[in-house]
Structure formats: structure tokens, C-alpha cells
Design an enzyme around this catalytic site. Structure first.
Site, PDB file in Angstrom:
ATOM      1  N   ALA A   1       9.035  13.451  30.916  1.00 20.51           N
ATOM      2  CA  ALA A   1       7.867  13.049  31.694  1.00 20.51           C
ATOM      3  C   ALA A   1       8.388  12.322  32.938  1.00 20.51           C
ATOM      4  O   ALA A   1       9.546  11.909  32.976  1.00 20.51           O
ATOM      5  CB  ALA A   1       7.007  12.110  30.859  1.00 20.51           C
TER       6      ALA A   1
ATOM      7  N   GLY B   1       9.781  14.605  27.208  1.00 16.80           N
ATOM      8  CA  GLY B   1       8.676  15.533  27.438  1.00 16.80           C
ATOM      9  C   GLY B   1       9.166  16.948  27.712  1.00 16.80           C
ATOM     10  O   GLY B   1       8.431  17.917  27.478  1.00 16.80           O
TER      11      GLY B   1
ATOM     12  N   GLU C   1       9.695  18.360  24.383  1.00 17.66           N
ATOM     13  CA  GLU C   1       8.363  18.524  23.765  1.00 17.66           C
ATOM     14  C   GLU C   1       7.671  19.774  24.314  1.00 17.66           C
ATOM     15  O   GLU C   1       7.003  20.505  23.579  1.00 17.66           O
ATOM     16  CB  GLU C   1       7.514  17.273  24.016  1.00 17.66           C
ATOM     17  CG  GLU C   1       8.038  16.084  23.217  1.00 17.66           C
ATOM     18  CD  GLU C   1       7.297  14.799  23.538  1.00 17.66           C
ATOM     19  OE1 GLU C   1       7.234  14.422  24.730  1.00 17.66           O
ATOM     20  OE2 GLU C   1       6.768  14.173  22.605  1.00 17.66           O
TER      21      GLU C   1
ATOM     22  N   GLU D   1      13.269   8.916  24.392  1.00 15.09           N
ATOM     23  CA  GLU D   1      12.218   7.959  24.753  1.00 15.09           C
ATOM     24  C   GLU D   1      12.493   6.554  24.233  1.00 15.09           C
ATOM     25  O   GLU D   1      12.170   5.561  24.879  1.00 15.09           O
ATOM     26  CB  GLU D   1      10.856   8.441  24.225  1.00 15.09           C
ATOM     27  CG  GLU D   1      10.235   9.575  25.016  1.00 15.09           C
ATOM     28  CD  GLU D   1      10.662  10.956  24.534  1.00 15.09           C
ATOM     29  OE1 GLU D   1      11.701  11.053  23.834  1.00 15.09           O
ATOM     30  OE2 GLU D   1       9.964  11.931  24.853  1.00 15.09           O
TER      31      GLU D   1
HETATM   32  N1  3HC Z   1      11.307  10.576  35.598  1.00 17.50           N
HETATM   33  C1  3HC Z   1      11.446  10.199  36.890  1.00 17.50           C
HETATM   34  N2  3HC Z   1      12.623  10.187  37.517  1.00 17.50           N
HETATM   35  C2  3HC Z   1      13.706  10.574  36.841  1.00 17.50           C
HETATM   36  C3  3HC Z   1      13.642  10.970  35.499  1.00 17.50           C
HETATM   37  C4  3HC Z   1      12.370  10.971  34.877  1.00 17.50           C
HETATM   38  N3  3HC Z   1      12.220  11.357  33.587  1.00 17.50           N
HETATM   39  N4  3HC Z   1      14.887  11.289  35.074  1.00 17.50           N
HETATM   40  C5  3HC Z   1      15.693  11.107  36.119  1.00 17.50           C
HETATM   41  N5  3HC Z   1      14.994  10.670  37.191  1.00 17.50           N
HETATM   42  C6  3HC Z   1      15.509  10.401  38.530  1.00 17.50           C
HETATM   43  C7  3HC Z   1      16.485   9.252  38.551  1.00 17.50           C
HETATM   44  O1  3HC Z   1      15.814   8.016  38.682  1.00 17.50           O
HETATM   45  C8  3HC Z   1      17.323   9.579  39.746  1.00 17.50           C
HETATM   46  O2  3HC Z   1      16.591   9.201  40.896  1.00 17.50           O
HETATM   47  P1  3HC Z   1      17.354   8.669  42.217  1.00 17.50           P
HETATM   48  O3  3HC Z   1      18.277   9.778  42.608  1.00 17.50           O
HETATM   49  O4  3HC Z   1      16.255   8.380  43.140  1.00 17.50           O
HETATM   50  O5  3HC Z   1      18.103   7.452  41.750  1.00 17.50           O
HETATM   51  C9  3HC Z   1      17.376  11.109  39.737  1.00 17.50           C
HETATM   52  O6  3HC Z   1      16.277  11.520  38.919  1.00 17.50           O
HETATM   53  C10 3HC Z   1      18.656  11.671  39.152  1.00 17.50           C
HETATM   54  O7  3HC Z   1      18.896  11.061  37.898  1.00 17.50           O
HETATM   55  P2  3HC Z   1      20.358  10.641  37.417  1.00 17.50           P
HETATM   56  O8  3HC Z   1      21.046   9.903  38.492  1.00 17.50           O
HETATM   57  O9  3HC Z   1      20.182   9.983  36.108  1.00 17.50           O
HETATM   58  O10 3HC Z   1      21.023  12.077  37.268  1.00 17.50           O
HETATM   59  P3  3HC Z   1      22.109  12.570  36.218  1.00 17.50           P
HETATM   60  O11 3HC Z   1      22.415  13.955  36.596  1.00 17.50           O
HETATM   61  O12 3HC Z   1      23.199  11.566  36.094  1.00 17.50           O
HETATM   62  O13 3HC Z   1      21.361  12.585  34.806  1.00 17.50           O
HETATM   63  C11 3HC Z   1      19.551  13.072  33.297  1.00 17.50           C
HETATM   64  C12 3HC Z   1      20.319  13.475  34.574  1.00 17.50           C
HETATM   65  C13 3HC Z   1      20.470  13.214  32.080  1.00 17.50           C
HETATM   66  C14 3HC Z   1      18.381  13.980  33.161  1.00 17.50           C
HETATM   67  C15 3HC Z   1      19.123  11.591  33.411  1.00 17.50           C
HETATM   68  O14 3HC Z   1      18.456  11.415  34.637  1.00 17.50           O
HETATM   69  C16 3HC Z   1      18.194  11.117  32.336  1.00 17.50           C
HETATM   70  O15 3HC Z   1      18.634  10.783  31.265  1.00 17.50           O
HETATM   71  N6  3HC Z   1      16.892  11.062  32.653  1.00 17.50           N
HETATM   72  C17 3HC Z   1      15.893  10.488  31.793  1.00 17.50           C
HETATM   73  C18 3HC Z   1      15.590  11.356  30.596  1.00 17.50           C
HETATM   74  C19 3HC Z   1      14.505  10.722  29.785  1.00 17.50           C
HETATM   75  O16 3HC Z   1      14.547   9.558  29.432  1.00 17.50           O
HETATM   76  N7  3HC Z   1      13.478  11.510  29.462  1.00 17.50           N
HETATM   77  C20 3HC Z   1      12.365  11.036  28.706  1.00 17.50           C
HETATM   78  C21 3HC Z   1      11.331  10.520  29.635  1.00 17.50           C
HETATM   79  S1  3HC Z   1      10.001   9.767  28.806  1.00 17.50           S
HETATM   80  C22 3HC Z   1       9.060  11.056  28.253  1.00 17.50           C
HETATM   81  O17 3HC Z   1       9.398  12.185  28.442  1.00 17.50           O
HETATM   82  C23 3HC Z   1       7.786  10.667  27.562  1.00 17.50           C
HETATM   83  C24 3HC Z   1       7.148  11.828  26.856  1.00 17.50           C
HETATM   84  O18 3HC Z   1       7.517  11.823  25.521  1.00 17.50           O
HETATM   85  C25 3HC Z   1       5.653  11.752  26.961  1.00 17.50           C
END
Ligand code: 3HC
Ligand code: NAI
Length: 690
Positions: free
Chosen positions: A63, A102, A105, A125
Site C-alpha cells: 500500500a 498490499g 495481498e 506490515e
Molecule cells: N509506500 C510509499 N512509498 C514507498 C513505499 C510504500 N509502500 N515503499 C517504498 N517507498 C518509497 C520510499 O520511501 C523511497 O522513497 P524516496 O526515494 O522518496 O526516499 C522509494 O520508494 C524507494 O524505496 P527504497 O529506497 O526503500 O528502495 P529499495 O529499492 O531499497 O527497496 C523495497 C525497495 C524493498 C520495496 C522497500 O522500499 C520496502 O521495503 N518498501 C516497503 C514495503 C512495505 O512495507 N510494504 C507494506 C506496506 S503497508 C501495506 O501494504 C498495508 C496493506 O496491508 C493494507
């Protein structure tokens, strides 16, 4: 339809591609056209199946976290998942890069999943203080079984495509053209004529689940949660999937999600997620600055730090030349390294073969000439300015042009060491934390003349070896140790004035720190501080007396606490209590009741205050950088988001008022409120360095 979602056709199969750089997060501007696309494809009789794929470097990474805390715009992720499940034709997710949160999911909403061999799949998450809110806790156990789902969701750690295939999360792995494979897969399914079964309807793995085994595993995991709500909530939600009908379990998941996402812990953890990414952006180091190549690292000193730092590089795939004063010292250092790897082998986290490979990546030497091919040379010798300068004189004589020179000093002036070399532009501090092969934090100390590409290199290589790098400026103790000094300044006075060691430590552990300051002293060894104080002509009333009595902490079975034979559990010691009373009497200090709140005000508030001073001086570029230092290097509780974030929750006004009180009462500099903190008390926000 916007460009965020496009539809292409391969015969009767439609390929829906999401394109939302950088990580294809499920933002509103993706959800809306994706819903439109799915609706159109459902109604299109010429479409027999669909493939859901992503452009760019990854499948959907989750998400859009930036949308949390704001009103959710429709359609929501769960609406999209429901639309996929009810398409009436097979939907196949084509997964490359990472399918996270997400994103996974969404893939679970598809009837099938095909992944690239290098893909990673997970529900992280929990690391953001929430649980999967798009049905992840109810669908994943239906595919991989209850215990595997529990482990994945509570740990948040993604699994490999190979593991995903073995556990039933993906249906096929592709080595070639992923989308073509997914299209072929969809075509085959469509041709078979069997109606596709949604994951929500696959119940065989959760029917008659062994709840006792599940609860036992959940209890084990809960022990590691250390005050965090999300891991416990994750387990509860997976359990609901086993005991409740699908819709009911999903509704409960939604409820828990809403509660967690609005809570302070999740706010803190989301703050840390973005803070870590902000820390990688350093003023004066643009994206166009190219890092230098680091193919081999030289390390001087194979003691506690040198050995750990060397392991960190070798573990990260970079070979190391390690130099000591003598063959014996080298053997001792490499012996320790070998022993550490042997422990990993005995725990099953490393194979004998991998251990042998790692050991072969160390080149031990006593000859500086052997450092000539190193791209980065890090000094980790005794904490003595003269010794450091002498060592860098020798390094400089052999290092190739452009090699980066770094010191691991804890407190010494990095600019002074840099100035003793002819290459201050290539010089910086790389302050690792003990044990350096384990601890994530890396303070990158920017000297007055450090070149931007040297900083860029340090950031890149730090990330490569799994560290969380933060760039800091030069001052005594940099960010972490300087603030630690402020946090610890009142611990002994608190004892003399009436507190007990276990009372102070309990305030810390109740707050969420892994241990209190006195437990820490005992763990590290009281003699270390004693030796340092003697070298600096300083004294500590209680700790020095204990050392004179041979009470060095855990290693001698007695320190601030007693340790029953071999135990690591601290027991309050009446002898220490008597010593404290005696010393207080000698000093004419009248002992009184000390409240927990007073302990907070005299330890945590000076920590915040010093952080604000560090910001004022530009030693840290942002308040969030300080949070990253404290969470990754000093055990500050993750659920509280780091000291500066916590200060915003505690209230800047309250902190300043109490600091004023203690400053007026004691005149101690640690209590004198930083101007920045006073401003924050007025504006409610801590300004970053100018
Ligand atoms: N939402 C918004 N922005 C995000 C994001 C997300 N889920 N994931 C990454 N970004 C952004 C980062 O803030 C970063 O922004 P910036 O360049 O402005 O600083 C950019 O994307 C690149 O991210 P990384 O520097 O982390 O890039 P990497 O290539 O090193 O890593 C990744 C990629 C492994 C995908 C890592 O970004 C990551 O782990 N992201 C989060 C994954 C996550 O936690 N997903 C679950 C979200 S919560 C959810 O899905 C709820 C649902 O269940 C309803
Ligand atoms: P240590 O005493 O364990 O190791 C120092 C090693 O350097 C010894 O093996 C010694 O033989 C070697 N050495 C000394 N002079 C040398 C020389 N001229 N040439 C080659 N080798 C030499 O010390 P430790 O704890 O590893 O500390 C090293 C540095 O790291 C210090 O500057 C310290 O302040 C810093 N540091 C220490 C941390 C800790 O927790 N121990 C944490 C972060 C930094």
C-alpha cells in the site's frame, strides 16, 4: 485511464500492467484505474484470463504508506482483491522484484501466482506497526498453512521464490520471460474449463488446524515482541482465520488494522521507515555524485572492533586485508573471528562450507605494503591520538591514490587526524558499533574537507554490508555517544540522592529499552569506564569504588548487581545499597524518595536536549537522523520512534518546562534548554538544521 495502469492483449489473455515508480505502491491513482480495468475485463467476453504484472524494478511493494492516517479514497485495496476473485476467469499474478504487503495481498487475490526466481514475497506490515489490512492474515494461511503464515506475518521477513514454491504460495517459478510464462499459465487454466478457485475458498489447510500447536508458536513469538502491539495483533488475526468464517475474520482484521494504524506505535514505526530513507539523502551529496568502487578493504587492528568490522565486510561480500602489530595479535584476532563463525555454524545459520569461504576472504598481514591494493582502509587501533596519527602516516605511504582513509574513533577529533594526512579530502570517520558484525548503525563522520564522492561511497558501501548509515558532523562523541553522555550524567547522582539501581533500570525497561544503564555497565564491564576515567583524570564515586573492590560486573559475578553463579540475571545487592548510603552520607547528601517521573526527567530529557543542541550545531542534518542513530545503535524502543520523535509525543513544552526547573535547581549544563527546543515548544515542531 491513466498511464499508471495499462492493458495489452496476447490473444484471449489480457495483460494488465501497473506502472507507478519507484516501487509500484498501490496509491489512489493506481487503484482507481485498476478497478476500471478489472471491471472492463470482467465484462469482455473475448477475454479468457488475465495476467497482472508490473513495470519497472518490482511488483507492487505494498500500500502507499504516505496515504496512511488520511481518509482512504475509494476503491480500497480489498475492493480490488474482491474484484479479482470474482472475475469469473483465471487471474495470474506475474511477480518480479518484491511482492510485499498490499502487493502480496493483491497477488493473493489472483487465482494463481508465477514468480521470477529472484523474487521475494512477504507481508512486512508488522515492521510498520500494523498488520496486513487487505486480507493477508486470512488468505495466507489458506495457501501456506497456519504456522508458516504466522511466522511470515509476525516476523515480516519476506521469503524467496523457491521457498514460496515449496510452501504453496506460488504456483510456478520462471527463469525466462516472466510475463510470457504467466500468459501461458493463464491460457492453460482458461482452456481447462475448470472454474478458477479463489484463495478465500481454499480451506483444506486451515480446517482442523492444530490450535494448540498454533498457540504454542504464537506464545513463543509474543515473547520477542518486547512491548510492540503489532506482532501480537498479527498472531491474533491469523488465529481468527482458523476459527472464524472468512468474512468475519477479514472484518476483524480490518478492525485491528484501523486501531493499529491510528496508534502511536505505528506512527513511530512509519516515521522510522521514512527516516531511514531520508538519512540516505545527504546535503551536498547529490544523486549525480558517483561513489568510488570498493573491491577490497584494509583494516588496521584486529581487536574487538577491527575483527567485527572485518567480518561485516566479508559477510557483505567484500574481501579484507587485516593488519596487526604482531603475528600473535593477528592470530588472536583471526581466532576470535573463526570462533564467531563457528558459533553461527553450531546455530545452523552458516554452513561449514560457507564458513571456510568467509575465512578465506581474510588476508592477514603485518606489512603495510600489503594494503596497496585496498580501496578503503579503516583504522581500529587504540583510542590514542598519537597512535592514530602514526598509523595513518604508515597507511598514507602505501595507499593508492584515491583510496579512502577512515578512522573508527569513538571520540577523537576526525579533522585533526585528517589534517595529519596529505589527503583530508579522502578522509572520514566510519564509526561502527560493537559488535560491529551485528549492530546496524554506522555513523559516517563528515570531516571539514571530506569530498562528496567519499561520503557517497561510504553510504553505498554501508548499505551494501547491511548497515544503516547516518552522516554526522565532527564533535566529541559525534551524535550517539555525545547524547549517551547526557543521558547518563545524572545516573550516579540519582543513586546518591535516593534512587536504587534497579529502580532506575526498571524505568528504562518499562519504557522499552532492552536494559537500564546499570545493567549495561555490568554487561560491558565496569572496569572499561574505570580505565577510561583514569586516563582522563575523571572519577565516578560508586562505580570506581566497586571496581576497587574487584566488582567488574557480570564477568566477576558482582558489579552494580549480584549474579548467581554463571547467571546473567541481576539481583539487587544489599552491599551496593549500603555503599550508596555510605557515600551519600560522606558527601552530606540527604537521601529522599525519587519518583519514576524524576528519573525520566533527569535522564531522557537531557538526552533530548543534547539532541536538540546537536541539531542546532548542524552535527546532525535532521531530527530524524538522530532517531535512526538511537534506534539502530543504542536500543531506543522502535515503537517510540527514536528520542526526537518521542519528544514530540511527550510534548516539547513539558520537556522545556522541566528542563528549566532542573537547570534552575542544579545549574548543570545538560539541563539548559537548547534554543531549538524552546522554539519547538512554541511551534510544536523541531526544526532541522539550517
Ligand atoms: N509506500 C510509499 N512509498 C514507498 C513505499 C510504500 N509502500 N515503499 C517504498 N517507498 C518509497 C520510499 O520511501 C523511497 O522513497 P524516496 O526515494 O522518496 O526516499 C522509494 O520508494 C524507494 O524505496 P527504497 O529506497 O526503500 O528502495 P529499495 O529499492 O531499497 O527497496 C523495497 C525497495 C524493498 C520495496 C522497500 O522500499 C520496502 O521495503 N518498501 C516497503 C514495503 C512495505 O512495507 N510494504 C507494506 C506496506 S503497508 C501495506 O501494504 C498495508 C496493506 O496491508 C493494507
Ligand atoms: P581493542 O583494544 O580491542 O583493539 C585494538 C587493536 O588494535 C588491538 O588488537 C591492537 O593490537 C591493535 N593495535 C594497536 N595499535 C596498533 C598499531 N599501531 N598497528 C596495528 N594494530 C594496532 O580496541 P577496540 O575496542 O577494538 O577499539 C578500537 C577503536 O575503535 C578505538 O578507537 C575505539 O575507541 C573504537 N571503538 C570502540 C568501540 C567498542 O565498543 N569497543 C565502539 C566503537 C568504536
Amino acid at each position: 485511464m491513466t498511464e499508471a495502469v495499462t492493458i495489452a492483449r496476447d490473444g484471449e489473455i489480457a495483460i494488465v500492467t501497473i506502472d507507478n515508480p519507484p516501487v509500484n505502491a498501490m496509491s489512489f491513482h493506481v487503484r482507481e484505474p485498476l478497478m476500471a480495468a478489472l471491471n472492463a475485463l470482467r465484462d469482455d467476453a473475448s477475454v479468457a484470463g488475465i495476467v497482472l504484472a508490473c513495470a519497472g524494478r518490482t511488483f507492487v511493494a505494498g500500500a502507499d504508506i504516505t496515504e496512511f492516517g488520511k481518509p482512504m479514497q475509494q476503491p480500497e485495496l480489498r475492493d480490488l482483491i474482491a474484484a479479482l476473485e470474482t472475475l469469473g476467469k483465471p487471474a495470474v499474478a506475474a511477480i518480479h522484484g518484491t511482492a510485499l504487503g498490499g502487493g502480496l495481498e493483491l497477488a493473493l487475490g489472483c487465482h494463481f501466482r508465477v514468480a521470477e526466481a529472484s523474487a521475494k514475497l512477504g507481508l512486512p506490515e508488522v515492521k510498520l506497526g500494523i498488520l496486513p489490512g487487505g486480507g493477508g492474515t486470512v488468505r495466507l494461511p489458506r495457501l501456506v498453512g497456519p504456522i508458516k503464515a504466522l511466522d511470515m506475518i509476525v516476523s515480516g521477513t519476506p521469503i524467496s521464490a523457491k521457498d514460496a514454491l515449496a510452501s504453496g504460495l506460488v504456483d510456478a517459478i520462471d527463469e525466462g520471460d516472466l510475463v510470457a510464462k504467466a500468459v501461458a499459465f493463464a491460457r492453460e487454466q482458461a482452456k481447462s474449463g475448470t472454474p478458477p478457485v479463489a484463495v478465500r475458498d481454499r480451506n483444506n489447510l486451515i480446517e482442523n488446524a492444530d490450535l494448540a500447536a498454533f498457540d504454542a508458536r504464537a506464545a513463543e513469538l509474543a515473547k520477542k515482541a518486547r512491548g510492540l502491539e503489532a506482532p501480537v495483533a498479527c498472531a491474533e488475526s491469523v488465529r481468527n482465520a482458523l476459527t472464524l468464517p472468512f468474512d468475519e475474520a477479514q472484518a476483524k482484521e480490518r478492525e485491528i488494522f484501523a486501531k493499529l494504524v491510528a496508534g502511536d506505535q505505528s506512527k513511530a514505526q512509519r516515521h522510522l521507515f521514512f527516516a531511514e530513507r531520508e538519512a540516505a539523502k545527504v546535503p551536498g551529496v547529490g544523486k549525480d555524485v558517483k561513489p568510488r568502487e570498493i573491491a577490497r578493504v584494509g583494516i588496521i587492528g584486529a581487536g574487538t572492533m577491527g575483527g567485527g568490522i572485518a567480518m561485516a565486510f566479508v559477510n557483505g561480500g567484500i574481501p579484507v586485508t587485516i593488519l596487526e602489530m604482531s603475528r600473535e595479535a593477528l592470530d588472536r584476532g583471526l581466532g576470535m573471528i573463526d570462533k564467531n563463525y563457528a558459533i553461527s555454524v553450531s546455530r545452523g545459520s552458516l554452513t561449514e562450507e560457507a564458513k571456510a569461504k568467509r575465512m578465506a576472504a581474510f588476508t592477514p598481514t603485518t606489512d603495510y605494503a600489503d594494503l596497496a591494493d585496498c580501496d578503503l582502509i579503516i583504522e581500529a587501533v587504540f583510542e590514542e591520538m598519537s597512535v592514530k596519527k602514526e598509523v595513518f602516516g604508515k597507511i598514507e605511504a602505501v595507499a593508492k591514490p584515491g583510496a579512502i582513509l577512515a578512522t573508527n574513533t569513538s571520540y577523537l577529533d576526525v579533522n585533526e587526524i585528517a589534517a595529519s594526512t596529505s589527503r583530508p579530502q579522502d578522509f572520514l570517520g566510519l564509526h561502527f558499533f560493537s559488535p560491529a558484525n551485528v549492530m546496524k548503525l554506522l555513523e559516517i563522520v563528515r570531516g571539514a574537507k571530506t569530498a562528496p564522492d567519499v561520503l557517497a561511497t561510504a553510504l553505498a558501501v554501508g548499505k551494501k554490508i547491511g548497515k544503516v548509515p547516518v552522516v554526522v558532523g565532527v564533535c566529541h562523541g559525534f551524535v550517539g555517544n555525545r547524547m549517551l553522555g547526557a543521558r547518563g550524567a545524572e545516573t550516579e547522582p540519582l543513586l546518591l540522592e535516593g534512587a536504587t539501581p534497579d529502580q532506575v533500570d526498571k524505568v528504562f525497561t518499562d519504557f522499552g529499552w532492552p536494559m537500564g544503564p546499570f545493567q549495561m555497565w555490568d554487561l560491558a564491564g565496569l572496569d572499561i569506564g574505570w580505565r577510561n576515567r583514569k586516563a582522563q583524570g575523571k572519577k565516578a564515586i560508586i562505580a570506581d569504588t566497586l571496581c576497587e573492590q574487584g566488582r567488574f560486573g557480570q564477568k566477576t559475578g558482582r558489579g552494580m548487581y549480584l549474579y548467581e553463579s554463571g547467571s546473567r540475571t541481576p539481583t539487587p545487592d544489599p552491599e551496593v545499597a549500603a555503599l550508596i548510603e555510605e557515600k551519600a552520607k560522606e558527601l552530606g547528601i540527604e537521601r529522599r524518595e525519587i519518583s519514576s517521573q524524576e528519573i525520566v526527567e533527569r535522564t531522557f530529557y537531557p538526552l533530548i536536549n543534547e539532541g536538540a543542541k546537536i541539531l542546532e550545531e548542524g552535527i546532525a542534518a535532521r531530527a530524524s537522523d538522530i532517531d535512526i542513530v538511537w534506534v539502530n545503535g543504542y536500543g531506543f524502543p522502535i515503537g517510540k520512534g527514536g528520542p526526537m520523535f518521542w519528544a514530540s509525543l511527550e510534548g516539547f513544552g513539558k520537556i522545556v518546562e522541566r528542563l528549566d526547573y532542573w537547570y534552575a535547581r542544579t545549574g548543570k549544563e545538560i539541563f539548559k534548554p537548547a534554543e531549538l527546543l524552546r522554539k519547538a515548544a512554541e511551534t510544536g515542531k523541531l526544526a532541522d538544521a539550517a
